[in-house]
Design a protein around this motif. Structure first.
Motif, PDB file in Angstrom:
ATOM      1  N   HIS A  83       1.339   4.232  -2.743  1.00  0.00           N
ATOM      2  CA  HIS A  83       0.822   5.542  -2.306  1.00  0.00           C
ATOM      3  C   HIS A  83       1.908   6.619  -2.289  1.00  0.00           C
ATOM      4  CE1 HIS A  83      -1.805   8.346  -0.203  1.00  0.00           C
ATOM      5  NE2 HIS A  83      -0.795   8.584   0.622  1.00  0.00           N
ATOM      6  N   GLU A  94       0.829  -1.213   0.000  1.00  0.00           N
ATOM      7  CA  GLU A  94       0.000   0.000   0.000  1.00  0.00           C
ATOM      8  C   GLU A  94       0.860   1.260   0.000  1.00  0.00           C
ATOM      9  OE1 GLU A  94      -2.778   2.252   3.220  1.00  0.00           O
ATOM     10  OE2 GLU A  94      -3.103   0.087   3.019  1.00  0.00           O
ATOM     11  N   HIS A  95       1.843   1.309   0.881  1.00  0.00           N
ATOM     12  CA  HIS A  95       2.660   2.515   1.021  1.00  0.00           C
ATOM     13  C   HIS A  95       3.625   2.722  -0.144  1.00  0.00           C
ATOM     14  CE1 HIS A  95       1.922   2.692   5.625  1.00  0.00           C
ATOM     15  NE2 HIS A  95       0.890   3.087   4.921  1.00  0.00           N
TER      16      HIS A  95
END
Length: 124
Positions: A77, A73-74
């Motif tokens: 993102h 996710e990071h």
């Protein structure tokens, strides 16, 4: 971050991870944060936690790479550069293998040695 128990931390010159060795009966014998630019600054460790962790648990769960979902996710993102993503994923795999093989510094004897040295420093 603060912790509830005395522990020993290893920060290698590469600055790509920080390993925490915890005494029994804590849940995790070894907790390795995969990170970026880990170093000592003004007497304290500093760095950027990159979400991947390598863990050796005492409760029978074994050894694993944790928080892969957060990493995925990071990295998307925040737009982590591909070379950093590739490098840190390899670091996590290498550390998982090293912890599994139990060579120094990830063997029980090395951790016990340094945790005993820490105990000797504690005020009576």
């Amino acid at each position: 971050m603060t912790v509830d128990v005395d522990n020993v931390m290893l920060i290698p010159p590469s600055g790509e991870w920080a390993a925490t060795f915890n005494p029994a009966p804590t849940s995790y014998a070894i907790y390795i944060d995969i990170a970026w630019d880990v170093r000592w600054q003004d007497g304290s460790p500093t760095g950027i936690d990159m979400d991947l962790d390598v863990i050796r648990a005492r409760d029978g769960r074994g050894i694993w790479i944790d928080d892969r979902d957060e990493w995925e996710e990071h990295r998307v993102h925040y737009g982590y550069p591909l070379d950093i993503v590739t490098r840190l994923e390899q670091v996590a795999l290498d550390l998982e293998r090293a912890v599994t093989e139990e060579g120094a510094p990830f063997d029980t004897a090395t951790a016990a040695h340094w945790l005993a040295a820490l105990d000797r420093l504690a005020p009576a």
